[in-house]
Design a protein around this motif. Structure first.
Motif, PDB file in Angstrom:
ATOM      1  N   LYS A   1    -110.841  75.531 -28.750  1.00  0.00           N
ATOM      2  CA  LYS A   1    -110.577  75.911 -30.141  1.00  0.00           C
ATOM      3  C   LYS A   1    -109.913  74.792 -30.943  1.00  0.00           C
ATOM      4  CE  LYS A   1    -107.959  79.352 -28.839  1.00  0.00           C
ATOM      5  NZ  LYS A   1    -107.959  79.169 -27.375  1.00  0.00           N
ATOM      6  N   SER A   2    -108.810  74.262 -30.386  1.00  0.00           N
ATOM      7  CA  SER A   2    -108.100  73.211 -31.128  1.00  0.00           C
ATOM      8  C   SER A   2    -108.947  71.949 -31.209  1.00  0.00           C
ATOM      9  CB  SER A   2    -106.758  72.889 -30.471  1.00  0.00           C
ATOM     10  OG  SER A   2    -105.909  74.003 -30.553  1.00  0.00           O
ATOM     11  N   THR A   3    -109.695  71.679 -30.169  1.00  0.00           N
ATOM     12  CA  THR A   3    -110.589  70.516 -30.195  1.00  0.00           C
ATOM     13  C   THR A   3    -111.589  70.662 -31.338  1.00  0.00           C
ATOM     14  OG1 THR A   3    -110.365  70.357 -27.789  1.00  0.00           O
ATOM     15  CG2 THR A   3    -112.160  69.109 -28.788  1.00  0.00           C
TER      16      THR A   3
ATOM     17  N   PHE B   1    -106.279  77.356 -40.002  1.00  0.00           N
ATOM     18  CA  PHE B   1    -104.987  77.809 -39.484  1.00  0.00           C
ATOM     19  C   PHE B   1    -105.079  77.762 -37.964  1.00  0.00           C
ATOM     20  CE2 PHE B   1    -105.930  80.051 -43.441  1.00  0.00           C
ATOM     21  CZ  PHE B   1    -104.775  79.857 -44.192  1.00  0.00           C
ATOM     22  N   ASP B   2    -104.326  76.861 -37.327  1.00  0.00           N
ATOM     23  CA  ASP B   2    -104.404  76.777 -35.870  1.00  0.00           C
ATOM     24  C   ASP B   2    -103.225  77.522 -35.250  1.00  0.00           C
ATOM     25  OD1 ASP B   2    -104.770  76.222 -33.216  1.00  0.00           O
ATOM     26  OD2 ASP B   2    -105.093  74.079 -33.473  1.00  0.00           O
ATOM     27  N   GLU B   3    -103.440  78.785 -34.948  1.00  0.00           N
ATOM     28  CA  GLU B   3    -102.402  79.651 -34.355  1.00  0.00           C
ATOM     29  C   GLU B   3    -101.097  79.605 -35.131  1.00  0.00           C
ATOM     30  OE1 GLU B   3    -102.163  80.113 -30.180  1.00  0.00           O
ATOM     31  OE2 GLU B   3    -103.899  78.834 -29.828  1.00  0.00           O
ATOM     32  N   VAL B   4    -101.187  79.763 -36.432  1.00  0.00           N
ATOM     33  CA  VAL B   4    -100.000  79.604 -37.280  1.00  0.00           C
ATOM     34  C   VAL B   4     -98.981  80.723 -37.120  1.00  0.00           C
ATOM     35  CG1 VAL B   4    -101.071  78.176 -39.038  1.00  0.00           C
ATOM     36  CG2 VAL B   4    -101.190  80.648 -39.274  1.00  0.00           C
TER      37      VAL B   4
HETATM   38 MG   LIG Z   1    -105.184  75.228 -29.087  1.00  0.00          MG
END
Ligand SMILES: [Mg+2]
Ligand SMILES: Nc1ncnc2c1ncn2[C@@H]1O[C@H](COP(=O)(O)OP(=O)(O)OP(=O)(O)O)[C@@H](O)[C@H]1O
Length: 265
Positions: free
Chosen positions: A42-44, A160-163
């Motif tokens: 996901k973050s990638t 939004f990355d796991e905000v």
């Molecule tokens: Mg991640």
């Protein structure tokens, strides 16, 4: 709005693929939630979309711009990202300075600038805190300032990355309300990486990753009733679904209102 074509990425040459032949597109104005187990990519994917890292192969299109070294600066104007950790995303000494930062290159009068800052600060409910130092705010307040500062830049896409993952329930609910308000304007494409199923059911569309591959894309209703996908992606069912599946004489649903209707019938 966004197109990802045959994107593959490995952090180490010849090593394990963090993303394996990803093909997805996201339409303008949609709210997309990206789900998947730890390490699923996901973050990638969010780093690929923002050009922080470059695909090993494949193409990324932001609006009509093909991402490359040459187009990166131009493409980045369309996209803002907010991270999981509320710290380390501030540039200003005060909340006001931080929101102002994105406006400084826009050549506007100080009066106009102040008006925008005040509007944004009110929108994220931080107007009373404009003079404070960002470091001293609570996690939820920090995330709301980070959102205001991104809104000041006015990108058409926000990631939004796991905000909300480091926030308490109140902080989380405030930030989710804010995201919903932005969603309702339909002016921005929102991409939210989350482990929170109660947030995921609010999205227009879900993208589910597992081991660097897309295993499903579609509406939350469609995807979350698919046991196979839920198990493969190691994701949890939303609370409303778990509750409604346990109640006698009620058909399982993701919709709180529908559940209420069924109960009251
Ligand atoms: Mg991640
Ligand atoms: N900087 C890095 N160097 C080497 N490998 C990495 C790096 N960052 C991530 N990886 C690997 O790439 C894969 C995908 O990681 P990624 O961070 O995209 O997962 P994620 O879905 O965001 O997970 P999480 O839910 O834990 O945040 C994992 O196997 C991870 O170990």
């Amino acid at each position: 709005m966004i197109k990802v074509k045959n994107v593959t990425f490995a952090y180490n040459e010849g090593g394990k693929l963090a993303l394996n032949d990803i093909n997805v597109s996201f339409e303008k104005g949609k709210y997309i939630a990206i789900l998947g187990h730890n390490g699923s990519g996901k973050s990638t994917l969010s780093k690929i979309l923002t050009g922080i890292i470059k695909p090993t192969s494949g193409e990324v299109w932001i609006k009509d711009i093909l991402l490359s070294k040459k187009t990166l600066n131009e493409a980045r104007k369309n996209i803002g990202i907010i991270f999981q950790n509320p710290d380390n995303q501030f540039v200003g000494a005060t909340v006001e300075d931080d929101i102002a930062f994105g406006l400084e290159n826009k050549r506007m009068s100080p009066e106009k600038m102040r008006e925008i800052i005040y509007d944004l600060a009110k929108k994220v409910d931080m107007f009373e805190h404009l003079e404070r130092e960002p470091q001293n705010l609570s996690g939820g307040q920090k995330q709301r300032v980070a959102i205001a500062s991104i809104l000041a830049l006015d990108p058409s896409i926000i990631i939004f990355d796991e905000v909300t993952s480091m926030l308490d329930p109140k902080g989380k609910s405030d930030v989710l309300t804010l995201i919903r308000d932005i969603q309702q304007t339909r002016e921005k494409t929102l991409i939210s990486i989350t482990h929170d199923m109660d947030e995921a059911i609010l999205a227009d569309e879900l993208l589910v990753l597992s081991n660097g591959k897309v295993i499903a894309q579609g509406s939350p209703q469609e995807i979350l009733k698919n046991k196979e996908i839920i198990e493969k992606a190691k994701i949890d069912s939303p609370f409303i679904y778990k509750l409604s599946s346990k109640l006698k004489g009620i058909s399982p649903t993701y919709d709180a209102n529908e559940l209420l209707e069924q109960i009251c019938k």
